[in-house]
Design an enzyme around this catalytic site. Sequence first.
Site, mmCIF file in Angstrom:
data_model
loop_
_atom_site.group_PDB
_atom_site.id
_atom_site.type_symbol
_atom_site.label_atom_id
_atom_site.label_comp_id
_atom_site.label_asym_id
_atom_site.label_seq_id
_atom_site.Cartn_x
_atom_site.Cartn_y
_atom_site.Cartn_z
ATOM 1 N N CYS A 231 -2.508 75.248 26.824
ATOM 2 C CA CYS A 231 -2.423 76.288 27.843
ATOM 3 C C CYS A 231 -3.842 76.534 28.357
ATOM 4 C CB CYS A 231 -1.842 77.520 27.162
ATOM 5 S SG CYS A 231 -1.759 78.961 28.193
ATOM 6 N N CYS B 168 -0.788 92.824 36.327
ATOM 7 C CA CYS B 168 0.562 93.001 35.782
ATOM 8 C C CYS B 168 0.429 93.948 34.586
ATOM 9 C CB CYS B 168 1.145 91.664 35.346
ATOM 10 S SG CYS B 168 1.253 90.496 36.715
#
Length: 386
Positions: A125, A136
Site C-alpha cells: 500500500c 474525511c
Amino acid sequence: MKIELDLSRRADATPAQARSLAGMSLPALKAEMEALGLEPKKAGMRAKQLRRWIHHFGVQDFSGMTDVAKELRARLEETFILTRPEIADHQVSRDGTQKWLTRFGPGIEGESVFIPDVGKAGALCVSSQVGCTLNCTFCHTGTQKLVRNLTAQEIVAQVLIARDGLGEWPTSTENRKLTNIVFMGMGEPLYNLDNVAEAIDTISDGDGIAIGRRRITVSTAGVAPKIPELGHRTNAALAISLHATNDDLRNEIVPINRKYDLQMLFEAIRAYPDLGNSKRVTFEYVMLKGINDSLAEARDLVRLLKGVPSKINLIPFNPWPGSPYECSDWATIESFAEVLNRAGYASPIRTPRGRDILAACGQLRSESVKKSAAEKRREALSAGTE
Ligand code: SAH
C-alpha cells in the site's frame, strides 16, 4: 543588500549530495543521460540499460553494470547515486504486516505498508502525498494537512524499499511475495495524477519491476472529473471510497462529496474504461457504528451499485488516537455483509491488518508539517553558508 544563493552545486556534487537514479522513469533516465551530453539515441540505449540494472536487478552501485562502458560508469558514479530515500522507521506487526516510514526529504515523511496474503500473494500500500487535503472525518491521514505531493520517483522508491526488505531482487516471475500495488496509503492519488501515472508506468514496466497494471489499484475518495482519465492513462484497477449511500451523510463524512455528489461520482465511474466481469470497481465502505451500518443502507448500497461491475470491501473501522467513531459490532457487520452476499457479492469483509502498529486502513499519519516560506528561506540560507 541583495543576497544571491546558488544552491545547485551540480558541478562539484559529491556522491553525498548527488541525486539518486533509483525509481526514475525511463524518460527521466533518458533526460539525465542527455544532460550528461549523450546523443539522444545513445541516451535512450543507456537509459534502458540503467532501467534494467536499477529496476530489474535492484543494484545500488554502478560497479556491477558490466555492459556500461567503464568511462561512462565512472561519470555516473561521480554524478549520481542509486540509494533509496532514508527509512526513518520500520515496524512489523504480529500478523506479518510491515510498515515503513520513509524520509523523502528533511521533514517530509510518508508511510507504506506491506500486507502479506492479499491479492495474488501480497500487496504494498503506497502513499501518493504526504498529508491530505480531503478531511474525511474517520481518517487519521485526514487530520494531517497536505505537506506536498510525492514525485513519481518517490512513489516508486516505496516499492524499491519494500522489495529490498523482502529480498525480492532480481525481479522474478515465480513465487513473488509482493504481487500487487494499492494506492491506498496517505493522500488522494487523483490530486497527484501526473506523478501517479508516471509511477505506474515505471512499476508496471516488464523490463523493470514488472508488476502488471491489472494488479495495480488506485483508490479515490471521488475526484469525479479525473476518474475516466485515470483509466485511460494508467489502465489500473479502480477503487472508490464510498462509505455512504446518500448525499447527506456522504457530504458529512467524505466532504469532497459536496463538490462531486453521488450522481456525478457514478457518472464518472460508469465512464471508466474496460469495466466488465474481469475488471470490476472495488467499493470501499468503512463500518461506523450507528452512522452508516443499518440494513436499510446495505440494501441502498446494492441498489446504488446496480449495473456497475463491482466488488465490495467492508472495512471495519480502524480506530486511531482521538478518533470520533467506533467500529460497528461484529454481528452488525455480518448481517450487513449477508445482505450483500444475497445480492451476489462474495466475501465482502476486509480483515483488519496491522492494527497493532497503526498500519491498517486510515491509520497512517506522519509528523511532517508544511513549512512556511520564511522557514524554507531560513533553511536555504543556512545550507548556503555551511
Ligand atoms: N484518498 C484515497 C486513498 C486512501 S485509501 C481514498 O480515499 O480512497 C484508504 C482507504 O481506507 C479509504 O477507503 C479510506 O476511506 C479508508 N479509511 C480511512 N480511514 C479509515 C479508518 N479509520 N478505518 C477504516 N478505513 C479507513
